[in-house]
Design a protein around this motif. Sequence first.
Motif, short mmCIF file in Angstrom:
data_model
loop_
_atom_site.label_atom_id
_atom_site.label_comp_id
_atom_site.label_asym_id
_atom_site.label_seq_id
_atom_site.Cartn_x
_atom_site.Cartn_y
_atom_site.Cartn_z
N LEU A 119 -8.38 -0.88 3.11
CA LEU A 119 -9.56 -1.69 3.40
C LEU A 119 -10.02 -2.53 2.21
CD1 LEU A 119 -11.78 0.66 5.62
CD2 LEU A 119 -10.57 -1.42 6.32
N SER A 120 -9.81 -2.03 1.00
CA SER A 120 -10.25 -2.80 -0.17
C SER A 120 -9.49 -4.13 -0.26
CB SER A 120 -10.04 -1.99 -1.45
OG SER A 120 -8.67 -1.68 -1.64
N HIS A 121 -8.28 -4.19 0.27
CA HIS A 121 -7.49 -5.43 0.28
C HIS A 121 -7.79 -6.28 1.52
CE1 HIS A 121 -5.08 -4.13 -3.11
NE2 HIS A 121 -4.78 -3.01 -2.48
N THR B 240 -7.23 2.47 6.75
CA THR B 240 -8.42 2.83 5.98
C THR B 240 -8.14 2.74 4.48
OG1 THR B 240 -9.18 4.32 7.74
CG2 THR B 240 -10.14 4.64 5.57
N LYS B 241 -6.98 3.23 4.06
CA LYS B 241 -6.61 3.19 2.65
C LYS B 241 -6.54 1.75 2.13
CE LYS B 241 -2.61 4.25 -0.35
NZ LYS B 241 -3.26 4.99 -1.44
N GLY C 254 -10.75 -6.49 3.23
CA GLY C 254 -12.07 -7.09 3.26
C GLY C 254 -12.85 -6.74 4.51
N ASP C 255 -13.94 -7.45 4.74
CA ASP C 255 -14.81 -7.16 5.88
C ASP C 255 -14.18 -7.58 7.20
OD1 ASP C 255 -16.75 -6.11 4.21
OD2 ASP C 255 -17.83 -8.01 4.02
N SER D 196 0.86 -1.18 0.00
CA SER D 196 0.00 0.00 0.00
C SER D 196 0.90 1.23 0.00
CB SER D 196 -0.92 0.00 1.23
OG SER D 196 -1.78 1.12 1.20
N ALA E 106 -13.94 -4.32 9.32
CA ALA E 106 -14.08 -3.06 8.58
C ALA E 106 -15.11 -2.14 9.22
CB ALA E 106 -14.45 -3.35 7.13
#
Length: 241
Positions: A98-100, A95-96, A102-103, A81, A185
């Motif tokens: 989070l797409s990696h 936060t940046k 997951g929940d 990241s 998340a």
Amino acid sequence: MTTARTAMVLAAGYGERMRPLTDTMPKPLVPLAGRALLDHVLDRLAAAGVETAVVNVHYLPEQIETHVQARAGRAPKTVISDERELLLDTGGGTTKALSHLGDGPFFVHNSDSAWSEGVTPALRNMLRLWDPERMDCLLLLAPLSTSVGYHARGDFDMTPDGRLSRRGERQVVPFAFAGVSLCTAALFEDAPEGPFSLNVLWDRALDKERLYGVRLDGRWMHVGTPEALKEAEASFEHEGA
């Protein structure tokens, strides 16, 4: 038992208190007992079942990228990241990513957090105790009485059921944050934009009595300075960690 397939490894900071070692090397690559601090973290995450670790970079990022690439084929899979343009602190950096991540649940692990395991491996114990019905976040806490290289007054007090409260201004409390948390998340809903500390989200959880801790069954090594690193090296040699 709960599983955590992802983790955030916070590796972007300057490591200023570790100078001069960090003048030419990022702190996550400083060696402890013959291995980079980052390798201690990644190997421990792999042993706990983590499949993908997100590693953020800012200071001397190429060195960390090269080191991670050299681990290709070893668990966990690593994703970089990139925070070269703006260092986002612990909360903003997670936060940046989070797409990696997951929940969740997922670990958030400082890259300089090291310990020798006790009878109960710490990360697996955190997964065993994770209860989203009661918790927004679960922190790994080290008893001051057995920690190496830590000389402050502690961070948290803890009730028998694991609920946390922060140290008051003039208090001494028995536990220090050992550099690892477990959350989902959901903790980051309505999080601030840009750089911010995870402490912001922990304080929200504290207000709702949903911040919990688990005692480390082992010896935590606070490797914040070159002197503390020497203490940790001696502890590793003594315990065969």
